[in-house]
Design a protein around this motif. Sequence first.
Motif, PDB file in Angstrom:
ATOM      1  N   ASP A 156     -21.270  14.306   1.821  1.00  0.00           N
ATOM      2  CA  ASP A 156     -20.673  15.416   1.083  1.00  0.00           C
ATOM      3  C   ASP A 156     -20.098  16.418   2.087  1.00  0.00           C
ATOM      4  O   ASP A 156     -20.589  17.538   2.207  1.00  0.00           O
ATOM      5  CB  ASP A 156     -21.725  16.085   0.194  1.00  0.00           C
ATOM      6  N   PRO A 183     -16.151  17.001   4.611  1.00  0.00           N
ATOM      7  CA  PRO A 183     -14.821  16.455   4.949  1.00  0.00           C
ATOM      8  C   PRO A 183     -14.930  15.309   5.954  1.00  0.00           C
ATOM      9  O   PRO A 183     -15.793  15.328   6.840  1.00  0.00           O
ATOM     10  CB  PRO A 183     -14.088  17.658   5.537  1.00  0.00           C
ATOM     11  N   LEU A 184     -14.048  14.325   5.806  1.00  0.00           N
ATOM     12  CA  LEU A 184     -14.040  13.157   6.682  1.00  0.00           C
ATOM     13  C   LEU A 184     -13.048  13.367   7.821  1.00  0.00           C
ATOM     14  O   LEU A 184     -11.942  13.860   7.613  1.00  0.00           O
ATOM     15  CB  LEU A 184     -13.676  11.900   5.889  1.00  0.00           C
ATOM     16  N   SER A 221     -16.453   5.648   6.064  1.00  0.00           N
ATOM     17  CA  SER A 221     -17.128   6.738   5.354  1.00  0.00           C
ATOM     18  C   SER A 221     -16.476   6.934   4.004  1.00  0.00           C
ATOM     19  O   SER A 221     -15.253   6.776   3.855  1.00  0.00           O
ATOM     20  CB  SER A 221     -17.030   8.055   6.126  1.00  0.00           C
ATOM     21  N   HIS A 222     -17.310   7.295   3.024  1.00  0.00           N
ATOM     22  CA  HIS A 222     -16.819   7.681   1.704  1.00  0.00           C
ATOM     23  C   HIS A 222     -17.430   9.022   1.380  1.00  0.00           C
ATOM     24  O   HIS A 222     -18.613   9.253   1.618  1.00  0.00           O
ATOM     25  CB  HIS A 222     -17.217   6.654   0.642  1.00  0.00           C
ATOM     26  N   ARG A 223     -16.633   9.895   0.844  1.00  0.00           N
ATOM     27  CA  ARG A 223     -17.086  11.232   0.511  1.00  0.00           C
ATOM     28  C   ARG A 223     -17.567  11.288  -0.931  1.00  0.00           C
ATOM     29  O   ARG A 223     -17.097  10.545  -1.786  1.00  0.00           O
ATOM     30  CB  ARG A 223     -15.922  12.210   0.710  1.00  0.00           C
ATOM     31  N   LEU A 281     -13.597  17.124  -4.842  1.00  0.00           N
ATOM     32  CA  LEU A 281     -12.458  17.033  -3.935  1.00  0.00           C
ATOM     33  C   LEU A 281     -11.192  17.471  -4.650  1.00  0.00           C
ATOM     34  O   LEU A 281     -11.033  17.233  -5.855  1.00  0.00           O
ATOM     35  CB  LEU A 281     -12.270  15.590  -3.438  1.00  0.00           C
ATOM     36  N   ASP A 332      -7.252  15.914  -0.435  1.00  0.00           N
ATOM     37  CA  ASP A 332      -8.466  15.689   0.346  1.00  0.00           C
ATOM     38  C   ASP A 332      -8.656  14.207   0.633  1.00  0.00           C
ATOM     39  O   ASP A 332      -8.267  13.348  -0.163  1.00  0.00           O
ATOM     40  CB  ASP A 332      -9.700  16.202  -0.395  1.00  0.00           C
TER      41      ASP A 332
END
Length: 141
Positions: free
Chosen positions: A12, A14-15, A83-85, A89, A93
């Motif tokens: 949770d 930003p990537l 990665s997955h958020r 969003l 994003d």
Amino acid sequence: MPGRVAHARVIDAPLDVAAHLAAVEGPAVGATDVFVGTIRDHDPEATGTVVGLEYEAHPDAEGMLAALAGRIALSTGTTIAVSHRFGTLAVGDVAVVVASSAPHRREALESTRALIELIKTEVPIWKRQTDDTGSSAWVGL
């Protein structure tokens, strides 16, 4: 070059695309492929213009993501950072990043494509889409 997973995260926050690229670099790398999935302002299922998404992830999602990445890395000989958020969003994003590297382009390209397709169908992450009319709906359940 043996396959490996540099990292696999469901977070949770930003990537960082550059961090994913850095995680898969190395002296044996001849090709790096990256997929960056961003939130868009339209969807066929939306009544109006999409203004945001809310992602929810099952507690086992990160482990499942790591297992899938490991399977792809092993079969292709690639190095993968993914990665997955989750959370709320906005349009623009970054929701998902997959970076794959290999000595040759074919394996890097195949690895990225295979993993993003598996993420969409196998990892328990769900999204609720909200549009400018105030409507919201779960997508892809």
